[in-house]
Enzyme design. Structure first.
Site, mmCIF file in Angstrom:
data_model
loop_
_atom_site.group_PDB
_atom_site.id
_atom_site.type_symbol
_atom_site.label_atom_id
_atom_site.label_comp_id
_atom_site.label_asym_id
_atom_site.label_seq_id
_atom_site.Cartn_x
_atom_site.Cartn_y
_atom_site.Cartn_z
ATOM 1 N N SER A 175 84.621 -58.429 85.120
ATOM 2 C CA SER A 175 83.917 -59.063 84.013
ATOM 3 C C SER A 175 84.628 -60.326 83.510
ATOM 4 O O SER A 175 84.896 -61.218 84.291
ATOM 5 C CB SER A 175 83.729 -58.022 82.914
ATOM 6 O OG SER A 175 82.573 -58.320 82.199
ATOM 7 N N HIS A 190 77.584 -52.002 84.610
ATOM 8 C CA HIS A 190 78.728 -52.897 84.452
ATOM 9 C C HIS A 190 80.024 -52.087 84.328
ATOM 10 O O HIS A 190 80.314 -51.532 83.259
ATOM 11 C CB HIS A 190 78.475 -53.693 83.162
ATOM 12 C CG HIS A 190 79.426 -54.799 82.939
ATOM 13 N ND1 HIS A 190 79.447 -55.921 83.728
ATOM 14 C CD2 HIS A 190 80.392 -54.972 82.005
ATOM 15 C CE1 HIS A 190 80.390 -56.739 83.285
ATOM 16 N NE2 HIS A 190 80.975 -56.178 82.241
#
Ligand code: GCU
Length: 425
Positions: free
Chosen positions: A263, A404
């Site tokens: 990320s 995610h």
């Protein structure tokens, strides 16, 4: 005079709106609404010449792209920070993880030219099942070394107190252990080095007085010049300082260093890997906007939103492209191409639409022309592969099921890819 002041006020207002970051900018999740755009050609120089040799790429074009990213996205990394670094072994255990690894905890003390000091803590696991030098995966963690494992010997990262004071939670032991496949990596003969990215620079503009920024004379993250580096640049610099340390570590093979990030740390890993050629494999896990994803698709998170939500991450010159991605003279496939002829790996997750998996894939695909210049193989087609079908050429890509995150599956793919790359060395 009054007129001049009015004009000045108006132009200030306009600059503020043009460069206006906007947390509420619309988010597009509709493939049909992706604007038509043309991607800049990484092999076309600013003077219009086409790059046909490695020499031209390395001497001219690579520098042009590098300059764009330094001055317009992450900010310029100072050539000299004047920061000195010392290391101290705080603990070592030859029987860590039930004998699988030797663990070391190493305190980094940074001293700035202004005399101020700052400390960070590295956690290193080295496999016991093989002798001699081993490859290493270097990866920051979000919330402290103690969150990556239930191993009670792991000391809380120094930044945890200050980050908790801001109300940031999940700093408990083992809280993010599911993201760290230590056993798998160690069994496969890889060392892992981790540090909290907040030990280098806290992820908050409110804490600009803390961490590496506090050692940089005259630097203030909230009142920087437009091309000065921000947090991503500083974190990337920190990755290189970890590499400095690892190069001196007896069991580590400095020719087989990998940088990995998830990320925002994936964006950081890319920028670190681009700048520091000691990282032979550069892995972006779900890095999205400002990382691997193409900006011009304006799908999922966009520049207006990211620069408004995280004003300290990029250089402020990047704000100009808020709600104006069409004006970008570059796109993220060109950032990835700066890793060549080393290896870049992009990973996406099916449900992570915020990070635009398709944009991440296309970016990895369009870096192929630069790899071909080196007679290397990029990804074979602009059609994104099906989920859980990794593609491992000189560029790697996979999209997995789920959201995610960093999963054991991602680690397996990365280790397979690294094995393949390192076999060729
Ligand atoms: C937010 C941010 C992303 C970032 C992510 C993360 O979602 O918008 O750009 O990648 O946080 O770091 O987890």
């Amino acid at each position: 005079m009054k007129k001049r002041i009015e004009i000045l006020m108006l132009s200030l207002f306009m600059t503020a709106t043009i460069a206006g970051q906007n947390k509420n900018a619309p988010v597009n999740y509709d493939e049909g609404k992706v604007p038509t755009f043309e991607l800049p050609d990484p092999l076309k120089c600013e003077n219009g010449e086409s790059v046909s040799t490695i020499k031209q790429w390395e001497k001219v074009r690579r520098h042009e792209i590098m300059k764009l990213y330094s001055e317009q996205v992450y900010g310029v990394t100072p050539k000299q920070t004047g920061i000195k670094m010392k290391h101290e072994l705080v603990s070592s255990n030859h029987e860590a993880m039930g004998g699988l690894a030797t663990s070391k905890q190493v305190r980094f003390t940074f001293t700035g030219k202004n005399g101020a000091t700052h400390q960070a803590l590295l956690l290193l696991y080295i496999p016991n099942n093989t002798q001699g030098r081993v490859p290493v995966i270097v990866s920051y963690n979000f919330h402290g070394n103690q969150t990556t494992t239930f191993d009670n010997e792991v000391i809380y990262s120094p930044s945890h107190e200050i980050m908790k004071s801001l109300g940031s939670d999940n700093w408990g032991r083992g809280e993010q252990a599911s993201r760290w496949s230590y056993e798998l990596a160690l069994q496969r003969g890889y060392a892992i080095a981790t540090m909290s990215y907040s030990d280098i620079c806290p992820d908050s503009p409110e804490l600009c007085e803390y961490g590496i920024p506090s050692l940089l004379q005259g630097y203030n993250i909230n009142s920087r010049g437009e091309h000065e580096w921000g947090a991503i640049g500083i974190w990337a610099w920190g990755y290189s300082r970890i590499a400095d340390y690892l190069e001196k570590e007896k069991r580590i093979d400095k020719k087989r260093m990998v940088v990995l990030g998830h990320s925002r740390i994936g964006k950081t890993a890319l920028w670190a890997g681009v700048q520091d050629s000691r990282f032979k494999v550069v892995i972006s896990n779900d890095s999205g906007c400002g990382g691997a994803a193409l900006s011009k698709r304006v799908f999922g998170e966009n520049i207006a939103i990211i620069t408004a939500s995280f004003p300290h991450w990029f250089c402020t010159a990047f704000n100009v492209y808020s709600e104006n991605e069409a004006a970008l003279p570059f796109d993220q496939h060109e950032l990835l191409s700066l890793v060549a002829p080393r290896h870049v790996y992009v990973a996406s997750a099916e449900d992570d639409q915020w990070a635009d998996p398709r944009g991440e894939y296309l970016s990895a695909y369009y870096t192929g022309s630069v790899y071909r210049l080196y007679n290397m193989q990029g990804l074979p087609s602009d059609a994104q592969p099906a989920v859980n079908q990794p593609q491992h050429y000189d560029v790697g890509y996979h999209i997995r099921t789920g959201g995610h995150d960093v999963k054991n599956y991602d680690w397996q793919c990365y280790l397979d890819f690294c094995d393949k790359v390192f076999k060729k060395l």
